[in-house]
Design a protein around this motif. Sequence first.
Motif, PDB file in Angstrom:
ATOM      1  N   ASP A   1       0.839  -1.208   0.000  1.00 24.69           N
ATOM      2  CA  ASP A   1       0.000   0.000   0.000  1.00 24.69           C
ATOM      3  C   ASP A   1       0.870   1.253   0.000  1.00 24.69           C
ATOM      4  OD1 ASP A   1      -2.385   1.354  -0.067  1.00 24.69           O
ATOM      5  OD2 ASP A   1      -2.787   1.182   2.081  1.00 24.69           O
TER       6      ASP A   1
ATOM      7  N   ALA B   1      -0.356   4.850  -0.526  1.00 26.22           N
ATOM      8  CA  ALA B   1      -0.969   5.532   0.630  1.00 26.22           C
ATOM      9  C   ALA B   1       0.112   6.175   1.476  1.00 26.22           C
ATOM     10  CB  ALA B   1      -1.774   4.536   1.461  1.00 26.22           C
TER      11      ALA B   1
ATOM     12  N   LYS C   1       5.658   9.743   0.390  1.00 26.46           N
ATOM     13  CA  LYS C   1       5.384   8.803  -0.699  1.00 26.46           C
ATOM     14  C   LYS C   1       6.686   8.232  -1.277  1.00 26.46           C
ATOM     15  CE  LYS C   1       0.887   9.665  -0.412  1.00 26.46           C
ATOM     16  NZ  LYS C   1       0.001  10.338  -1.328  1.00 26.46           N
TER      17      LYS C   1
ATOM     18  N   SER D   1      -5.116  -1.943  -0.915  1.00 29.80           N
ATOM     19  CA  SER D   1      -6.107  -0.883  -0.851  1.00 29.80           C
ATOM     20  C   SER D   1      -7.121  -1.050  -1.967  1.00 29.80           C
ATOM     21  CB  SER D   1      -5.378   0.464  -0.923  1.00 29.80           C
ATOM     22  OG  SER D   1      -6.096   1.385  -1.679  1.00 29.80           O
TER      23      SER D   1
ATOM     24  N   SER E   1      -8.789   4.810  -3.239  1.00 28.84           N
ATOM     25  CA  SER E   1      -7.706   5.471  -2.531  1.00 28.84           C
ATOM     26  C   SER E   1      -8.034   5.493  -1.051  1.00 28.84           C
ATOM     27  CB  SER E   1      -7.507   6.888  -3.055  1.00 28.84           C
ATOM     28  OG  SER E   1      -8.587   7.688  -2.651  1.00 28.84           O
ATOM     29  N   ALA E   2      -7.020   5.701  -0.245  1.00 27.49           N
ATOM     30  CA  ALA E   2      -7.197   5.713   1.206  1.00 27.49           C
ATOM     31  C   ALA E   2      -8.224   6.763   1.616  1.00 27.49           C
ATOM     32  CB  ALA E   2      -5.871   5.992   1.895  1.00 27.49           C
ATOM     33  N   CYS E   3      -8.309   7.819   0.815  1.00 22.37           N
ATOM     34  CA  CYS E   3      -9.217   8.906   1.162  1.00 22.37           C
ATOM     35  C   CYS E   3     -10.661   8.527   0.882  1.00 22.37           C
ATOM     36  CB  CYS E   3      -8.867  10.157   0.366  1.00 22.37           C
ATOM     37  SG  CYS E   3      -7.113  10.395   0.210  1.00 22.37           S
TER      38      CYS E   3
END
Length: 394
Positions: A6, A9, A202, A319, A322-324
């Motif tokens: 991941d 993220a 990142k 994931s 996206s994480a968001c």
Amino acid sequence: MRVYADNAATTHISDNALAEMIKYYGPEYENASSLHAYGQAAADALADARRRIAACLGCDERGIIFTSGGSEADNQALISAAHLGAKKGKKHLISTAVEHHAILHTLDKLKKEGFEVTLLPVDSKGRVTAGQVEDAIREDTALVSVMFANNEIGTVMPVKEIGAVCREKKVLFHTDAVQAAGHLRINVEEMNIDMLSVSAHKFHGPKGTGLLYAKRGIALESLICGGAQEKGKRAGTENLPAIMGMATALEDACRNLDEYTARVSALRDKVIDALSKIPRSIVNGDRENRLPNNVNMCFEGIEGESLLLMLDMYGIAASSGSACTSGSLDPSHVLLAIGLPHETAHGSLRLTFSEYTTEEEVDYIIDKVPGIVAKLRDMSPVWERMMKEEKANA
Ligand SMILES: *Cc1c(COP(=O)(O)O)cnc(C)c1O
């Protein structure tokens, strides 16, 4: 086995970056704005970080200001460029349908201030063309913002060509390069980039630090009121430990880039090829213009969330979307933008690797995913319906 896949993220901090940070949290803790000799040593370190980062990005070091990360850099770039444009009566902004929310939500805010926003659609691989940008530019366009590489599907945009169009039309060009920095060769000068956002976490740097580059002559607007740090463009004592960590991580990434690209893109392709053998699977994004570390696939008939939970039980961190967006029931705006139906977009899996990912880890993923997908499909009413329809149509 524990497999961390991941990395889009966030990444873990590198030993080098951490060691550098500890030095600046510990013995070299002084404030870069202090006039005493210790403060001046801190100011020298800050200047050195700026030079080292500029060398990696191919830009003028004087254009770099340090921020709290990619989101802040994106916010500041868009707000500054929009307000500069408005002063000349230019209130039109161009971006794409697949940007990160740090861009999309800032554009929403600017819309409420009276700006007009054109979000360019992408093709089925997630790309926009320079031609689309050219056609969308108007007399009153203040800014074009197109991400360097997409955080969900890994698609790399034709940044240099888009930059060339913007230069010719005399429109500012910003790129969110958060997924690209440390993963792809970036040269701000050669790629016709006026503004660029980067985030350290990142590429194995620390969280909560990043930068905005802006070409000479672009008067950035400070989002934070306070002292005159960063030439008055970003108030608040510079986070020197994090900035030093970021410079070290970026330098390491740039130095190893060729080796990283060759090794990790081979792992990526191995996974994509293996998982593509699963019936009714779809590879999302562009197989040619793709981040070296990104795999994104959909498996029809299953929920991405269930897939993630099962992978988690096997120690695989992946994931969906996206994480968001995960945590919400809406499918990813990126997968919808490339034309996937809602139902398919729900069954997505994103695996993102790093320079630390091993062949053994990738083989473990390839071993586990097909069985999990089959098991989930066995329990899925959506899959049952699909199979009935397939039989009826046969
Ligand atoms: C992670 C990410 C951001 C946000 O960066 P932060 O440093 O977490 O604020 C912005 N854009 C893209 C494309 C990202 O992947």
